[in-house]
Design a protein around this motif. Structure first.
Motif: not given
Length: 258
Positions: A99, A102, A146-147, A150-151, A153-154, A172, A192, A212
């Motif tokens: 993480l 990224y 991670r959630g 990830n928000t 990174l999205l 995706r 992704r 990713i």
């Protein structure tokens, strides 16, 4: 963003995200649930002897962090009582370091400036987690964290790919195993988590594509253009095939076996 702000962005070296096997206690060989397979020839010159899985694995520096920081250099082989806890902590640390990788990349992307403040906050929070005790790491709710990351990174991906002209492909999580994508126009595509095992991507345009979590094992990237590809890792490249004509992001290296 001011020049001072830019200079304050830590890179992967500053964050200790480059693997240093000499400072690790062999945790990738004993702490992860690898099974004998085409990639991991046994359960524990690697490529030529059948250990291709070992050559593509990257702990993002988690191994030396657990070995030298979390456990203060105490080797599980000399202190067997620490083994179980060390083995439990290593996969957690690896996820956190991935993480960090990224997030550090996202902070270098000018188009993601609207979320840079949130990305930095997430990076600092993640880094604090990596400095926790073995017990704190073992108890960490990694999926929840991670959630959250990830928000961001999205959002980063959307901001960067939005600047790419033309209609972008949304693939995706697609099953593209063995797909014939020679010369495909995938610039700015969302790939992704896509399964691209053994896909023919020779000459494909993958500039600024979000890769990713994409599975590139044995994918043929000969002559492909991966300039500016988002969240591509060295491990993904190492698992793929390529050649001297493959164009790579500046932060990554051409695998020796290409």
């Amino acid at each position: 963003m001011s020049s001072d702000r830019k200079q304050s962005i830590p890179d992967t070296v500053d964050l200790g995200l480059q693997s240093d096997c000499g400072s690790c206690f062999g945790l990738c060989c004993v702490a992860l649930p690898f099974a004998a397979s085409a990639d991991f020839a046994i359960d524990t010159d690697l490529r030529t002897r059948g250990f291709s899985g070992c050559t593509v694995f990257d702990c993002f520096g988690a191994g030396q962090k657990v070995s030298q920081v979390t456990f203060g250099g105490q080797d599980w082989r000399q202190a067997p009582g620490t083994a179980r806890q060390m083995f439990d902590v290593f996969p957690v640390m690896r996820q956190l370091h991935e993480l960090l990788w990224y997030l550090a990349e996202a902070l270098t992307l000018p188009a993601a400036r609207p979320v840079h403040a949130d990305l930095r906050t997430a990076l600092e929070k993640t880094e604090r987690f990596t400095c926790g005790s073995a017990q704190e790491l073992a108890e960490l709710d990694v999926p929840a964290h991670r959630g959250e990351v990830n928000t961001l990174l999205l959002r980063t991906s959307e901001l960067v790919r939005r600047a790419v002209p033309g209609r972008k492909k949304e693939r995706r999580g697609a099953d593209l195993m063995g797909a014939r994508l020679k010369g495909a126009g995938l610039r700015g595509a969302n790939l992704r988590g896509a399964c691209l095992i053994a896909a023919d991507l020779t000459g494909a345009d993958l500039r600024t594509a979000d890769l990713i979590g994409a599975d590139l094992r044995d994918a043929d990237l000969g002559g492909a253009d991966l300039t500016g590809a988002l969240f591509l890792t060295q491990a993904q490249l190492n698992a793929a095939k390529g050649d001297a004509a493959t164009r790579l992001p500046a932060a990554l290296s051409r695998p020796a076996h290409w």
